[in-house]
Design a protein around this motif. Structure first.
Motif, PDB file in Angstrom:
ATOM      1  N   GLY A 162       0.796  -1.221   0.000  1.00  0.00           N
ATOM      2  CA  GLY A 162       0.000   0.000   0.000  1.00  0.00           C
ATOM      3  C   GLY A 162       0.823   1.261   0.000  1.00  0.00           C
ATOM      4  O   GLY A 162       0.346   2.325   0.420  1.00  0.00           O
ATOM      5  N   GLY A 163       2.076   1.172  -0.461  1.00  0.00           N
ATOM      6  CA  GLY A 163       2.936   2.347  -0.491  1.00  0.00           C
ATOM      7  C   GLY A 163       3.694   2.598   0.793  1.00  0.00           C
ATOM      8  O   GLY A 163       4.522   3.508   0.841  1.00  0.00           O
ATOM      9  N   ARG A 164       3.431   1.835   1.843  1.00  0.00           N
ATOM     10  CA  ARG A 164       4.142   2.014   3.108  1.00  0.00           C
ATOM     11  C   ARG A 164       5.459   1.250   3.078  1.00  0.00           C
ATOM     12  O   ARG A 164       5.600   0.216   2.423  1.00  0.00           O
ATOM     13  CB  ARG A 164       3.300   1.518   4.285  1.00  0.00           C
ATOM     14  CG  ARG A 164       1.971   2.226   4.455  1.00  0.00           C
ATOM     15  CD  ARG A 164       2.157   3.737   4.626  1.00  0.00           C
ATOM     16  NE  ARG A 164       3.138   4.077   5.609  1.00  0.00           N
ATOM     17  CZ  ARG A 164       2.903   4.109   6.946  1.00  0.00           C
ATOM     18  NH1 ARG A 164       1.699   3.818   7.415  1.00  0.00           N
ATOM     19  NH2 ARG A 164       3.848   4.457   7.783  1.00  0.00           N
ATOM     20  N   PHE A 165       6.441   1.757   3.818  1.00  0.00           N
ATOM     21  CA  PHE A 165       7.747   1.104   3.869  1.00  0.00           C
ATOM     22  C   PHE A 165       7.722  -0.009   4.912  1.00  0.00           C
ATOM     23  O   PHE A 165       7.425   0.223   6.084  1.00  0.00           O
ATOM     24  CB  PHE A 165       8.846   2.111   4.222  1.00  0.00           C
ATOM     25  CG  PHE A 165      10.172   1.462   4.516  1.00  0.00           C
ATOM     26  CD1 PHE A 165      10.884   0.821   3.514  1.00  0.00           C
ATOM     27  CD2 PHE A 165      10.691   1.476   5.804  1.00  0.00           C
ATOM     28  CE1 PHE A 165      12.102   0.222   3.778  1.00  0.00           C
ATOM     29  CE2 PHE A 165      11.907   0.874   6.083  1.00  0.00           C
ATOM     30  CZ  PHE A 165      12.613   0.247   5.055  1.00  0.00           C
ATOM     31  N   ILE A 166       8.046  -1.227   4.453  1.00  0.00           N
ATOM     32  CA  ILE A 166       8.168  -2.387   5.324  1.00  0.00           C
ATOM     33  C   ILE A 166       9.615  -2.850   5.253  1.00  0.00           C
ATOM     34  O   ILE A 166      10.086  -3.244   4.185  1.00  0.00           O
ATOM     35  CB  ILE A 166       7.222  -3.525   4.900  1.00  0.00           C
ATOM     36  CG1 ILE A 166       5.779  -3.020   4.840  1.00  0.00           C
ATOM     37  CG2 ILE A 166       7.356  -4.715   5.828  1.00  0.00           C
ATOM     38  CD1 ILE A 166       5.234  -2.571   6.177  1.00  0.00           C
ATOM     39  N   PRO A 167      10.360  -2.820   6.345  1.00  0.00           N
ATOM     40  CA  PRO A 167      11.771  -3.228   6.302  1.00  0.00           C
ATOM     41  C   PRO A 167      11.930  -4.675   5.842  1.00  0.00           C
ATOM     42  O   PRO A 167      11.140  -5.551   6.203  1.00  0.00           O
ATOM     43  CB  PRO A 167      12.238  -3.039   7.747  1.00  0.00           C
ATOM     44  CG  PRO A 167      11.285  -2.056   8.333  1.00  0.00           C
ATOM     45  CD  PRO A 167       9.964  -2.329   7.688  1.00  0.00           C
ATOM     46  N   ASP A 168      12.949  -4.890   5.035  1.00  0.00           N
ATOM     47  CA  ASP A 168      13.291  -6.235   4.572  1.00  0.00           C
ATOM     48  C   ASP A 168      14.215  -6.857   5.610  1.00  0.00           C
ATOM     49  O   ASP A 168      15.439  -6.770   5.523  1.00  0.00           O
ATOM     50  CB  ASP A 168      13.960  -6.162   3.206  1.00  0.00           C
ATOM     51  CG  ASP A 168      14.207  -7.539   2.605  1.00  0.00           C
ATOM     52  OD1 ASP A 168      13.649  -8.514   3.132  1.00  0.00           O
ATOM     53  OD2 ASP A 168      14.968  -7.628   1.625  1.00  0.00           O
ATOM     54  N   ILE A 169      13.626  -7.505   6.603  1.00  0.00           N
ATOM     55  CA  ILE A 169      14.400  -8.010   7.732  1.00  0.00           C
ATOM     56  C   ILE A 169      15.071  -9.323   7.380  1.00  0.00           C
ATOM     57  O   ILE A 169      14.646 -10.049   6.469  1.00  0.00           O
ATOM     58  CB  ILE A 169      13.503  -8.190   8.976  1.00  0.00           C
ATOM     59  CG1 ILE A 169      12.416  -9.234   8.704  1.00  0.00           C
ATOM     60  CG2 ILE A 169      12.892  -6.859   9.385  1.00  0.00           C
ATOM     61  CD1 ILE A 169      11.559  -9.543   9.923  1.00  0.00           C
ATOM     62  N   ALA A 170      16.125  -9.636   8.123  1.00  0.00           N
ATOM     63  CA  ALA A 170      16.852 -10.894   7.956  1.00  0.00           C
ATOM     64  C   ALA A 170      16.176 -11.985   8.775  1.00  0.00           C
ATOM     65  O   ALA A 170      15.346 -11.700   9.652  1.00  0.00           O
ATOM     66  CB  ALA A 170      18.307 -10.712   8.390  1.00  0.00           C
ATOM     67  N   PRO A 171      16.517 -13.261   8.544  1.00  0.00           N
ATOM     68  CA  PRO A 171      15.887 -14.341   9.312  1.00  0.00           C
ATOM     69  C   PRO A 171      16.121 -14.249  10.807  1.00  0.00           C
ATOM     70  O   PRO A 171      15.295 -14.717  11.599  1.00  0.00           O
ATOM     71  CB  PRO A 171      16.536 -15.605   8.720  1.00  0.00           C
ATOM     72  CG  PRO A 171      16.956 -15.202   7.342  1.00  0.00           C
ATOM     73  CD  PRO A 171      17.347 -13.770   7.441  1.00  0.00           C
TER      74      PRO A 171
END
Length: 391
Positions: free
Chosen positions: A231-240
């Protein structure tokens, strides 16, 4: 008397040789060439029974030959050197090849070697070819026309939306053949350009303009028709190894002027002497606490948590009872730019990840032993809590 006897002997000897001489003369006159003597020799020796030197007969040509008839000579000695190139053309246009009889011995003709019942016709197989499908992008009318007929006389009118790539066809086409360096990210200062990890800023970050699609890196159809699951919001690409709560969007209030001022103050007073990357790491820790359910939901609440407790607050500058003043305008400007870039998601440092704590290298707090060290940037060492990170 003697002469008579000699004449009589001569007559008798002449009569004895008359018949052989006449036969020899006839043979000599009938076969005056060298080939005649050769034929006579072969006839007398029995090599060629009957002396059939010039006997010939016609045979059918093998399948696939360019000539119609083979003219075979029976004599193997004289005609044994004939090859496939010798021949002649008849008056009706048919071609006759001259071959030796020995070349037809020992071997079956093509008709006998081919098993006709195992062969197919000239057309081996015919497989149907699917006709090419026509390409239709967004033709909703075509997809629904077989269900209901379009009503062109009604109040609702159907029209195609104006494409975003109109007027940029040449730019898009040349992008696939000429690799150009990436354009500078709009809204990001040169000091932050190397830290940008995400070209798409949070939709609520009004300080940044939305960048144009990079057609050299992705298909123009993908850039326009791509489905936005966030939806255009920033979601961090987290590590495992990061905590799950880190992959959440920040509340909308973090983009207000008050919240951004609190974040810039935390960066300025905690890490203004650090590099730009070190300042971004501190900002990421503050925002991670905002994402964490156990901390306040605002940036100001996180930065100034327990500020009334002397030397027992979350950030030392907030409770050291020293008046905090901003003396360096350049450092303050950088702190504000870093605050907005990290909040908008332009910068996400994987080496910091979901860390919620850090301390300087010249101190050794007791809580450091209870957490997982994730890395060091400048003079700050960053830690992530064990378990779910709820404390």
């Amino acid at each position: 008397m003697v002469r008579r006897k000699s004449r009589r002997k001569f007559r008798m000897s002449f009569s004895a040789w008359r018949a052989p001489a006449l036969i020899g003369l006839a043979i000599f006159l009938g076969f005056p060439s060298v080939a005649a003597y050769s034929d006579l020799a072969t006839f007398l020796s029995g090599i060629n029974r009957g002396g059939e030197r010039w006997r010939m007969y016609l045979t059918r040509s093998p399948a696939g030959s360019v000539h119609d008839v083979d003219m075979v000579f029976a004599d193997p000695v004289t005609t044994g050197g004939l090859d496939g190139g010798a021949g002649m053309t008849l008056s009706d246009g048919r071609r006759v090849a001259l071959t030796a009889e020995t070349k037809h011995q020992g071997g079956a003709p093509d008709e006998d070697r081919v098993t006709r019942k195992l062969k197919k016709g000239r057309i081996v197989a015919v497989s149907p070819v699917t006709p090419p499908k026509d390409f239709s992008a967004g033709s909703i009318l075509k997809r629904t026309s077989f269900l209901i007929g379009p009503d062109f006389d009604g109040a609702d009118k159907m029209a195609f939306a104006k494409p975003k790539i109109k007027g940029k066809e040449i730019e898009i086409a040349t992008a696939f053949y000429r690799r150009t360096p990436p354009k500078p990210d709009p809204g990001v200062s040169p000091v932050l350009a190397k830290l940008v990890t995400n070209r798409e800023a949070d939709i609520l970050a009004t300080a940044y303009v939305r960048p144009e699609p990079d057609y050299a890196r992705e298909s123009p159809f993908d850039s326009i028709l791509r489905e936005d699951k966030t939806g255009g919001r920033f979601i961090p690409d987290i590590a495992p190894d990061d905590h799950a709560w880190a992959a959440t969007a920040l509340p909308a209030t973090v983009f207000s002027k008050e919240e951004q001022t609190c974040l810039a103050e935390g960066i300025y007073f905690e890490a203004r002497s650090e590099s730009v990357k070190g300042q971004a790491a501190v900002a990421q820790v503050i925002l991670n606490r905002v994402r964490n359910p156990t901390y306040p939901k605002t940036i100001c609440g996180v930065v100034y948590q327990n500020k009334a407790w002397r030397n027992r607050c979350q950030f030392s500058f907030a409770c050291d009872m020293i008046r905090d003043l901003i003396y360096s305008r350049s450092h303050w400007k950088t702190a504000k730019e870093v605050a907005m870039a990290v909040t908008a998601g332009k910068v996400w440092l994987p080496e910091v990840g979901s860390a919620t704590h850090y301390h300087a290298t010249y101190v050794k707090p007791a809580w450091a032993k209870t957490m997982k060290r994730v890395g060091q940037i400048g003079l700050h060492i960053f830690y992530r809590t064990y378990g779910g990170g709820w404390s």
